[in-house]
Design a protein around this motif. Structure first.
Motif, PDB file in Angstrom:
ATOM      1  N   PRO A  11      37.896 -15.411  24.217  1.00 42.48           N
ATOM      2  CA  PRO A  11      37.994 -15.031  25.629  1.00 42.48           C
ATOM      3  C   PRO A  11      36.609 -14.988  26.270  1.00 42.48           C
ATOM      4  O   PRO A  11      35.580 -14.985  25.592  1.00 42.48           O
ATOM      5  N   ALA A  12      36.598 -14.958  27.580  1.00 38.77           N
ATOM      6  CA  ALA A  12      35.330 -14.881  28.300  1.00 38.77           C
ATOM      7  C   ALA A  12      34.640 -13.571  27.956  1.00 38.77           C
ATOM      8  O   ALA A  12      35.280 -12.559  27.671  1.00 38.77           O
ATOM      9  N   ARG A  19      28.094 -15.163  27.296  1.00 37.50           N
ATOM     10  CA  ARG A  19      26.758 -14.580  27.419  1.00 37.50           C
ATOM     11  C   ARG A  19      25.791 -15.134  26.378  1.00 37.50           C
ATOM     12  O   ARG A  19      24.586 -14.901  26.460  1.00 37.50           O
ATOM     13  N   ALA A  20      26.302 -15.841  25.366  1.00 32.58           N
ATOM     14  CA  ALA A  20      25.439 -16.304  24.284  1.00 32.58           C
ATOM     15  C   ALA A  20      24.462 -17.379  24.749  1.00 32.58           C
ATOM     16  O   ALA A  20      23.289 -17.360  24.390  1.00 32.58           O
ATOM     17  N   ARG A  21      24.923 -18.320  25.571  1.00 32.34           N
ATOM     18  CA  ARG A  21      24.051 -19.421  25.966  1.00 32.34           C
ATOM     19  C   ARG A  21      22.854 -18.935  26.774  1.00 32.34           C
ATOM     20  O   ARG A  21      21.719 -19.360  26.513  1.00 32.34           O
ATOM     21  N   PRO A  22      23.014 -18.032  27.759  1.00 32.66           N
ATOM     22  CA  PRO A  22      21.817 -17.504  28.447  1.00 32.66           C
ATOM     23  C   PRO A  22      20.862 -16.784  27.503  1.00 32.66           C
ATOM     24  O   PRO A  22      19.642 -16.866  27.665  1.00 32.66           O
ATOM     25  N   LEU A  23      21.412 -16.071  26.510  1.00 34.33           N
ATOM     26  CA  LEU A  23      20.539 -15.386  25.550  1.00 34.33           C
ATOM     27  C   LEU A  23      19.724 -16.387  24.746  1.00 34.33           C
ATOM     28  O   LEU A  23      18.537 -16.165  24.455  1.00 34.33           O
ATOM     29  N   LEU A  24      20.326 -17.486  24.374  1.00 38.21           N
ATOM     30  CA  LEU A  24      19.602 -18.516  23.630  1.00 38.21           C
ATOM     31  C   LEU A  24      18.530 -19.163  24.502  1.00 38.21           C
ATOM     32  O   LEU A  24      17.409 -19.426  24.047  1.00 38.21           O
ATOM     33  N   LEU A  25      18.855 -19.416  25.777  1.00 40.97           N
ATOM     34  CA  LEU A  25      17.868 -20.002  26.679  1.00 40.97           C
ATOM     35  C   LEU A  25      16.707 -19.046  26.912  1.00 40.97           C
ATOM     36  O   LEU A  25      15.544 -19.465  26.997  1.00 40.97           O
ATOM     37  N   ALA A  26      17.012 -17.741  26.987  1.00 38.58           N
ATOM     38  CA  ALA A  26      15.957 -16.753  27.177  1.00 38.58           C
ATOM     39  C   ALA A  26      15.024 -16.690  25.987  1.00 38.58           C
ATOM     40  O   ALA A  26      13.879 -16.247  26.103  1.00 38.58           O
ATOM     41  N   ASP A  71      13.842 -19.242  24.533  1.00 38.63           N
ATOM     42  CA  ASP A  71      13.167 -20.544  24.531  1.00 38.63           C
ATOM     43  C   ASP A  71      13.861 -21.546  23.613  1.00 38.63           C
ATOM     44  O   ASP A  71      13.219 -22.429  23.026  1.00 38.63           O
ATOM     45  N   LEU A  72      15.170 -21.426  23.474  1.00 35.78           N
ATOM     46  CA  LEU A  72      15.950 -22.388  22.709  1.00 35.78           C
ATOM     47  C   LEU A  72      16.642 -23.337  23.683  1.00 35.78           C
ATOM     48  O   LEU A  72      16.934 -22.968  24.834  1.00 35.78           O
ATOM     49  N   PRO A  73      16.915 -24.559  23.259  1.00 32.60           N
ATOM     50  CA  PRO A  73      17.563 -25.514  24.177  1.00 32.60           C
ATOM     51  C   PRO A  73      19.001 -25.105  24.460  1.00 32.60           C
ATOM     52  O   PRO A  73      19.548 -24.182  23.854  1.00 32.60           O
ATOM     53  N   ALA A  74      19.615 -25.801  25.390  1.00 36.01           N
ATOM     54  CA  ALA A  74      20.998 -25.510  25.769  1.00 36.01           C
ATOM     55  C   ALA A  74      21.941 -25.999  24.675  1.00 36.01           C
ATOM     56  O   ALA A  74      22.061 -27.203  24.429  1.00 36.01           O
ATOM     57  N   PHE A  75      22.622 -25.072  24.008  1.00 33.84           N
ATOM     58  CA  PHE A  75      23.581 -25.413  22.960  1.00 33.84           C
ATOM     59  C   PHE A  75      24.870 -25.929  23.595  1.00 33.84           C
ATOM     60  O   PHE A  75      25.313 -25.434  24.639  1.00 33.84           O
ATOM     61  N   ARG A  76      25.497 -26.912  22.943  1.00 34.67           N
ATOM     62  CA  ARG A  76      26.741 -27.489  23.448  1.00 34.67           C
ATOM     63  C   ARG A  76      27.930 -26.639  22.991  1.00 34.67           C
ATOM     64  O   ARG A  76      28.088 -26.399  21.785  1.00 34.67           O
ATOM     65  N   PRO A  77      28.784 -26.172  23.922  1.00 34.04           N
ATOM     66  CA  PRO A  77      29.937 -25.352  23.513  1.00 34.04           C
ATOM     67  C   PRO A  77      31.143 -26.210  23.155  1.00 34.04           C
ATOM     68  O   PRO A  77      31.376 -27.262  23.746  1.00 34.04           O
ATOM     69  N   TRP A  78      31.890 -25.758  22.173  1.00 33.16           N
ATOM     70  CA  TRP A  78      33.219 -26.303  21.854  1.00 33.16           C
ATOM     71  C   TRP A  78      34.008 -25.203  21.156  1.00 33.16           C
ATOM     72  O   TRP A  78      33.631 -24.735  20.083  1.00 33.16           O
ATOM     73  N   ARG A  79      35.048 -24.762  21.840  1.00 33.97           N
ATOM     74  CA  ARG A  79      35.881 -23.663  21.362  1.00 33.97           C
ATOM     75  C   ARG A  79      34.990 -22.451  21.011  1.00 33.97           C
ATOM     76  O   ARG A  79      34.266 -21.959  21.884  1.00 33.97           O
ATOM     77  N   ASN A  80      34.969 -21.985  19.727  1.00 34.39           N
ATOM     78  CA  ASN A  80      34.138 -20.811  19.402  1.00 34.39           C
ATOM     79  C   ASN A  80      32.781 -21.215  18.827  1.00 34.39           C
ATOM     80  O   ASN A  80      32.120 -20.407  18.184  1.00 34.39           O
ATOM     81  N   ASP A 136      25.374 -11.794  12.683  1.00 40.66           N
ATOM     82  CA  ASP A 136      24.702 -10.835  13.569  1.00 40.66           C
ATOM     83  C   ASP A 136      25.477 -10.775  14.877  1.00 40.66           C
ATOM     84  O   ASP A 136      26.080 -11.765  15.315  1.00 40.66           O
ATOM     85  N   LEU A 137      25.453  -9.592  15.518  1.00 43.22           N
ATOM     86  CA  LEU A 137      26.072  -9.460  16.832  1.00 43.22           C
ATOM     87  C   LEU A 137      25.293 -10.235  17.898  1.00 43.22           C
ATOM     88  O   LEU A 137      25.851 -10.596  18.928  1.00 43.22           O
ATOM     89  N   ASP A 138      24.019 -10.466  17.633  1.00 46.67           N
ATOM     90  CA  ASP A 138      23.149 -11.192  18.561  1.00 46.67           C
ATOM     91  C   ASP A 138      23.063 -12.650  18.108  1.00 46.67           C
ATOM     92  O   ASP A 138      22.689 -12.927  16.968  1.00 46.67           O
ATOM     93  N   PRO A 139      23.384 -13.607  18.940  1.00 46.43           N
ATOM     94  CA  PRO A 139      23.319 -15.021  18.500  1.00 46.43           C
ATOM     95  C   PRO A 139      21.912 -15.442  18.106  1.00 46.43           C
ATOM     96  O   PRO A 139      21.742 -16.244  17.185  1.00 46.43           O
ATOM     97  N   VAL A 140      20.887 -14.903  18.799  1.00 47.41           N
ATOM     98  CA  VAL A 140      19.521 -15.245  18.409  1.00 47.41           C
ATOM     99  C   VAL A 140      19.188 -14.644  17.052  1.00 47.41           C
ATOM    100  O   VAL A 140      18.564 -15.283  16.205  1.00 47.41           O
ATOM    101  N   GLY A 141      19.661 -13.409  16.792  1.00 48.05           N
ATOM    102  CA  GLY A 141      19.437 -12.778  15.502  1.00 48.05           C
ATOM    103  C   GLY A 141      20.105 -13.535  14.368  1.00 48.05           C
ATOM    104  O   GLY A 141      19.606 -13.561  13.242  1.00 48.05           O
ATOM    105  N   ALA A 142      21.271 -14.144  14.635  1.00 44.07           N
ATOM    106  CA  ALA A 142      21.964 -14.899  13.586  1.00 44.07           C
ATOM    107  C   ALA A 142      21.171 -16.127  13.152  1.00 44.07           C
ATOM    108  O   ALA A 142      21.377 -16.626  12.036  1.00 44.07           O
ATOM    109  N   LEU A 143      20.257 -16.602  14.021  1.00 43.48           N
ATOM    110  CA  LEU A 143      19.445 -17.761  13.662  1.00 43.48           C
ATOM    111  C   LEU A 143      18.218 -17.381  12.857  1.00 43.48           C
ATOM    112  O   LEU A 143      17.481 -18.270  12.401  1.00 43.48           O
TER     113      LEU A 143
END
Length: 420
Positions: free
Chosen positions: A342-343, A348-355, A357-366, A404-411
């Motif tokens: 769900p929304a 919110r993950a893509r803006p966090l990744l851009l913040a 300094d990571l490139p724009a990740f391509r979304p598909w489902r989850n 991780d709850l944080d997508p940047v932390g999971a990387l």
């Protein structure tokens, strides 16, 4: 390794003893227990290792102890995470020695009474049969790299064995080759034969009896005793010997350990923690429980057997094991199932990744995939992000890192932001 459900006349398993009392001159509490300790200490080559072994015993580093004829076996926790397998051997008595012991035991009525009271009379131990070991009679062996005689782990097992002998001298008799029931039966027969010869000398005696009416009268049986409390932790299985053409002893050990843990959980909670798993998920769980991260020959054989039983191939199982080790059953769901989140957290993950300094990740489902196609983030149904890696362009994704709850932390751990 211990398995109480396999105990019998010639095998006894004792749960791990609690930490012993503070160091004192006499580790054991009985004269025969201290005689065992004396045999250990007088046959040792290094007093420092003995002191370390006594400290290990006093702190409860010795796990459950299995006693069979001529052998004491246990796992002892040392300085490394994996405990060491320790055994101490003692020569068993031959048939002639046991005949001398039995004859000495029935010579005095007090001998049998003392044994039943878990006492070992001096006169019985000194009947010409070497019940107690002497210096050099104890033959220790340990899986640790220490070549001392004994090493501190074997010394710890010997000290804890002295406490077992304190509580029950039949443990010593079992070590020498005979079980308690067999000995008591033999003593009973010999005692009955001596009594019969004595009675024959005195003449016939009236036979005791009970009237049939009294024997068949209704009577109220006492209630059954309360069930024993559950042990504090599952016991360790025994050590399985390797045989040509036989099953892998390490695999048997793993299955027995797993069964003991499941049985303990069922006994204490009333629930089987993995009873609802499918065949495939249980195969993944068992493979993931195998220690180590590399594919050794033994691991490959285990993976091949489990994969075949589940109708999968070894590569699928290896990938699923990586997912299970990353996040358990939820991690395996993330590997095998794509879903539409769900929304909210996903958006919110893509803006966090851009913040970051990571490139724009391509979304598909989850899933969010790096534009270079070598890194991917997957959102689990519990809200955790799972990192995956692949060779660019191959779509061969493998779980990596920690959820991780944080997508940047999971990387974290997949390389710096510059590498991504």
């Amino acid at each position: 390794m211990a398995a109480p459900d396999r105990d019998g006349e010639l095998r006894r398993t004792f749960p791990a003893l609690p930490p012993g009392p503070a160091a004192s001159e006499d580790f054991a509490g009985t004269w025969w227990g201290n005689a065992w300790v004396t045999a250990l200490e007088e046959g040792a080559l290094d007093a420092a290792r003995l002191a370390r072994g006594k400290a290990y015993a006093e702190r409860g580093h010795v796990d459950a102890i299995t006693v069979t004829p001529g052998l004491v076996l246990a796992y002892v926790q040392g300085s490394r995470p994996r405990p060491y397998r320790v055994q101490v051997r003692l020569r068993t008595l031959d048939d002639a020695g046991w005949e001398r012991f039995l004859d000495a035991a029935v010579e005095r009525p007090g001998h049998i009474a003392a044994l039943l009271d878990k006492e070992l009379p001096h006169s019985l131990a000194e009947c010409g049969v070497p019940l107690l070991p002497g210096p050099g009679d104890l033959a220790p062996q340990c899986s640790c790299p220490d070549s001392g005689h004994p090493c501190k782990h074997a010394a710890a097992l010997c000290y804890q064995t002295a406490r077992l002998l304190d509580a029950d001298p039949f443990v010593l008799l079992l070590l020498r080759g005979r079980g308690e029931r067999e000995l008591l039966d033999a003593l009973s027969r010999l005692n009955a034969a001596r009594a019969a010869r004595a009675a024959q000398d005195r003449g016939p005696a009236p036979l005791p009896g009970v009237r049939a009416g009294a024997a068949l009268a209704e009577r109220t049986l006492p209630p059954l005793p309360a069930p024993l409390p559950a042990p504090p932790h599952p016991e360790q299985p025994p050590a399985y010997p390797a045989a040509p053409g036989g099953p892998d002893p390490f695999a048997l050990d793993q299955l027995a350990t797993d069964a003991a843990a499941r049985a303990h959980a069922l006994l204490t909670t009333g629930r089987d923690p993995i009873g609802g798993l499918t065949l495939w998920r249980d195969a993944v769980r068992l493979a993931a429980a195998r220690p180590g991260s590399g594919l050794t020959a033994g691991t490959r054989a285990l993976y091949a057997s489990l994969a075949k039983a589940a109708g999968r191939d070894t590569a699928e199982l290896a990938r699923a094991v990586a997912a299970w080790r990353q996040g358990g059953p939820d991690g395996l769901d993330v590997l095998e199932e794509a879903w539409d989140p769900p929304a909210g957290r996903f958006d919110r993950a893509r803006p966090l990744l851009l913040a970051a300094d990571l490139p724009a990740f391509r979304p598909w489902r989850n899933r969010l995939t790096h534009p270079r196609g070598h890194v991917q983030l997957r959102l689990g149904r519990t809200g955790l992000w799972y990192a995956y890696e692949s060779e660019p362009g191959r779509d061969d994704w493998w779980p990596r890192g920690t959820p991780d709850l944080d997508p940047v932390g999971a990387l974290t751990g997949l390389g710096g932001t510059g590498d991504l």
